[in-house]
Design a protein around this motif. Structure first.
Motif, mmCIF file in Angstrom:
data_model
loop_
_atom_site.group_PDB
_atom_site.id
_atom_site.type_symbol
_atom_site.label_atom_id
_atom_site.label_comp_id
_atom_site.label_asym_id
_atom_site.label_seq_id
_atom_site.Cartn_x
_atom_site.Cartn_y
_atom_site.Cartn_z
ATOM 1 N N LEU A 189 0.717 -1.256 0.021
ATOM 2 C CA LEU A 189 -0.071 0.018 0.102
ATOM 3 C C LEU A 189 0.898 1.208 -0.176
ATOM 4 C CD1 LEU A 189 -3.050 -1.170 2.281
ATOM 5 C CD2 LEU A 189 -2.962 -0.720 -0.137
ATOM 6 N N TYR A 190 1.918 1.228 0.764
ATOM 7 C CA TYR A 190 2.924 2.391 0.678
ATOM 8 C C TYR A 190 3.478 2.471 -0.547
ATOM 9 C CZ TYR A 190 2.321 3.561 5.639
ATOM 10 O OH TYR A 190 1.735 3.908 6.709
ATOM 11 N N ALA A 191 3.750 1.628 -1.376
ATOM 12 C CA ALA A 191 4.334 1.481 -2.754
ATOM 13 C C ALA A 191 3.325 1.986 -3.569
ATOM 14 C CB ALA A 191 4.712 0.096 -3.259
ATOM 15 N N MET A 192 2.174 1.623 -3.670
ATOM 16 C CA MET A 192 0.898 2.186 -4.333
ATOM 17 C C MET A 192 0.632 3.309 -4.159
ATOM 18 S SD MET A 192 -2.873 0.373 -4.039
ATOM 19 C CE MET A 192 -4.338 1.481 -4.293
ATOM 20 N N CYS A 193 0.594 3.813 -2.796
ATOM 21 C CA CYS A 193 0.542 5.515 -2.799
ATOM 22 C C CYS A 193 1.750 6.358 -3.420
ATOM 23 C CB CYS A 193 0.491 5.577 -1.236
ATOM 24 S SG CYS A 193 0.084 7.434 -0.690
ATOM 25 N N ALA A 194 3.152 5.821 -3.194
ATOM 26 C CA ALA A 194 4.046 6.515 -3.731
ATOM 27 C C ALA A 194 3.776 6.432 -5.291
ATOM 28 C CB ALA A 194 5.191 5.757 -3.451
ATOM 29 N N PHE A 195 3.668 5.253 -5.936
ATOM 30 C CA PHE A 195 3.381 5.278 -7.347
ATOM 31 C C PHE A 195 2.346 6.140 -7.846
ATOM 32 C CE2 PHE A 195 6.302 1.411 -7.056
ATOM 33 C CZ PHE A 195 7.527 2.030 -7.611
ATOM 34 N N ALA A 196 1.471 6.245 -7.084
ATOM 35 C CA ALA A 196 0.286 6.820 -7.323
ATOM 36 C C ALA A 196 0.708 8.545 -7.407
ATOM 37 C CB ALA A 196 -0.972 6.832 -6.605
ATOM 38 N N PHE A 197 1.367 8.858 -6.179
ATOM 39 C CA PHE A 197 1.838 9.990 -6.215
ATOM 40 C C PHE A 197 2.596 10.640 -7.223
ATOM 41 C CE2 PHE A 197 4.808 13.405 -4.845
ATOM 42 C CZ PHE A 197 4.099 14.471 -4.353
ATOM 43 N N LEU A 198 3.387 9.817 -7.712
ATOM 44 C CA LEU A 198 4.534 10.021 -8.870
ATOM 45 C C LEU A 198 3.792 10.242 -10.094
ATOM 46 C CD1 LEU A 198 7.753 7.694 -7.996
ATOM 47 C CD2 LEU A 198 7.450 10.125 -7.575
ATOM 48 N N HIS A 199 2.761 9.169 -10.245
ATOM 49 C CA HIS A 199 1.867 9.359 -11.463
ATOM 50 C C HIS A 199 1.274 10.920 -11.488
ATOM 51 C CE1 HIS A 199 -1.635 7.314 -13.977
ATOM 52 N NE2 HIS A 199 -1.090 8.184 -14.593
ATOM 53 N N TRP A 200 0.473 11.189 -10.429
ATOM 54 C CA TRP A 200 -0.030 12.372 -10.391
ATOM 55 C C TRP A 200 0.967 13.492 -10.614
ATOM 56 C CZ3 TRP A 200 0.848 16.192 -7.021
ATOM 57 C CH2 TRP A 200 0.239 17.303 -7.029
ATOM 58 N N LEU A 201 2.014 13.487 -10.010
ATOM 59 C CA LEU A 201 3.075 14.395 -10.275
ATOM 60 C C LEU A 201 3.243 14.756 -11.814
ATOM 61 C CD1 LEU A 201 4.663 16.695 -8.625
ATOM 62 C CD2 LEU A 201 6.338 14.930 -8.416
ATOM 63 N N SER A 202 3.629 13.414 -12.352
ATOM 64 C CA SER A 202 4.116 13.472 -13.916
ATOM 65 C C SER A 202 2.950 13.916 -14.689
ATOM 66 C CB SER A 202 4.706 12.245 -14.155
ATOM 67 O OG SER A 202 3.572 11.315 -14.097
ATOM 68 N N SER A 203 1.757 13.633 -14.402
ATOM 69 C CA SER A 203 0.549 14.173 -15.055
ATOM 70 C C SER A 203 0.296 15.673 -14.959
ATOM 71 C CB SER A 203 -0.871 13.284 -14.841
ATOM 72 O OG SER A 203 -0.517 11.970 -14.809
ATOM 73 N N ALA A 204 0.544 15.974 -13.668
ATOM 74 C CA ALA A 204 0.306 17.325 -13.527
ATOM 75 C C ALA A 204 1.579 18.151 -14.123
ATOM 76 C CB ALA A 204 0.450 17.836 -11.866
ATOM 77 N N MET A 205 2.623 17.691 -14.408
ATOM 78 C CA MET A 205 3.489 18.537 -14.607
ATOM 79 C C MET A 205 3.544 18.383 -16.408
ATOM 80 S SD MET A 205 6.508 17.706 -12.148
ATOM 81 C CE MET A 205 7.943 18.470 -13.082
ATOM 82 N N SER A 206 2.931 17.584 -16.902
ATOM 83 C CA SER A 206 2.894 17.196 -18.346
ATOM 84 C C SER A 206 1.916 18.448 -19.139
ATOM 85 C CB SER A 206 2.285 16.131 -18.559
ATOM 86 O OG SER A 206 3.074 15.051 -18.311
ATOM 87 N N PRO A 207 2.439 18.610 -20.236
ATOM 88 C CA PRO A 207 1.391 19.623 -20.912
ATOM 89 C C PRO A 207 -0.341 19.320 -21.115
ATOM 90 C CG PRO A 207 2.787 18.677 -22.472
ATOM 91 C CD PRO A 207 3.045 18.258 -21.098
ATOM 92 N N ARG A 208 -0.979 19.942 -20.927
ATOM 93 C CA ARG A 208 -2.349 19.770 -20.811
ATOM 94 C C ARG A 208 -2.868 19.306 -22.362
ATOM 95 N NH1 ARG A 208 -1.944 19.213 -16.261
ATOM 96 N NH2 ARG A 208 -2.580 20.869 -14.632
ATOM 97 N N ILE A 209 -3.477 18.340 -22.314
ATOM 98 C CA ILE A 209 -4.239 17.638 -23.545
ATOM 99 C C ILE A 209 -5.599 17.843 -23.625
ATOM 100 C CG2 ILE A 209 -4.593 15.576 -24.874
ATOM 101 C CD1 ILE A 209 -2.044 14.533 -23.758
ATOM 102 N N PRO A 210 -6.204 18.469 -24.551
ATOM 103 C CA PRO A 210 -7.527 18.775 -24.315
ATOM 104 C C PRO A 210 -8.590 17.305 -24.474
ATOM 105 C CG PRO A 210 -6.910 19.451 -26.506
ATOM 106 C CD PRO A 210 -5.780 18.945 -25.606
#
Length: 178
Positions: free
Chosen positions: A60-81
């Motif tokens: 679960l801690y790994a799941m949370c860490a990878f979910a956070f990294l996924h969110w971070l990479s998605s938030a930093m990527s350019p917006r796609i309509p």
């Protein structure tokens, strides 16, 4: 050079609903971590690697860490309509969950055989198969499902309340096989 190629590759494969998925997955993983104390326990006089809660905690801690990294990479990527269009596409799948829940509710009222035939024909019609031959095949599939589950596998499914209105000879047959 390599960095530019990787960026181009990730741009091509990134979906517009990625941020929403990442946020939902992060929320789910945080919720599951919050439930660890109630669902697992730490036993006294047991080594740390033999604790029942060890692998659930690690996963679960790994799941949370990878979910956070996924969110971070998605938030930093350019917006796609098209983010909400994709999310609406995901939500449309819940329609079939609602159909199944309705099916589960009508089986005790109408009986397993009529409900299954109705459900199969309805799903075939709902997915766009409108010709009589295909709807007949869907009805035959429903009959086949009932024969396999009730007849061959002897799955105990409650009889429908509608069977009470049948004549006695047919009613006993319907209660056992339909």
């Amino acid at each position: 050079m390599i960095t530019r190629t990787l960026q181009d590759m990730f741009k091509r494969y990134r979906q517009p609903g990625d941020v929403v998925f990442a946020v939902l997955f992060l929320a789910l993983s945080i919720f599951l971590i919050s439930q660890l104390g109630e669902q697992t326990e730490v036993t006294k006089r047991t080594k740390w690697y033999a604790q029942p809660a060890l692998w659930p905690k690690i996963s679960l801690y790994a799941m949370c860490a990878f979910a956070f990294l996924h969110w971070l990479s998605s938030a930093m990527s350019p917006r796609i309509p098209g983010r909400w269009i994709e999310v609406a596409f995901w939500v449309r799948g819940f329609e079939y969950i609602a159909y199944f829940l309705i099916y589960v509710l009508i089986v005790p009222k109408f009986g397993y055989l009529p409900s299954t035939i109705l459900f199969c024909v309805f799903l075939a019609f709902r997915t766009g198969f409108r010709d009589a031959r295909t709807l007949l095949i869907a009805a035959a599939f429903g009959v086949g499902v009932v024969v396999v589950f009730r007849g061959l596998l002897a799955v105990k499914i409650p009889a429908g309340a509608a069977y009470d209105y049948l004549p006695d000879a047919i009613r006993s047959f319907a209660l056992i096989y339909l």
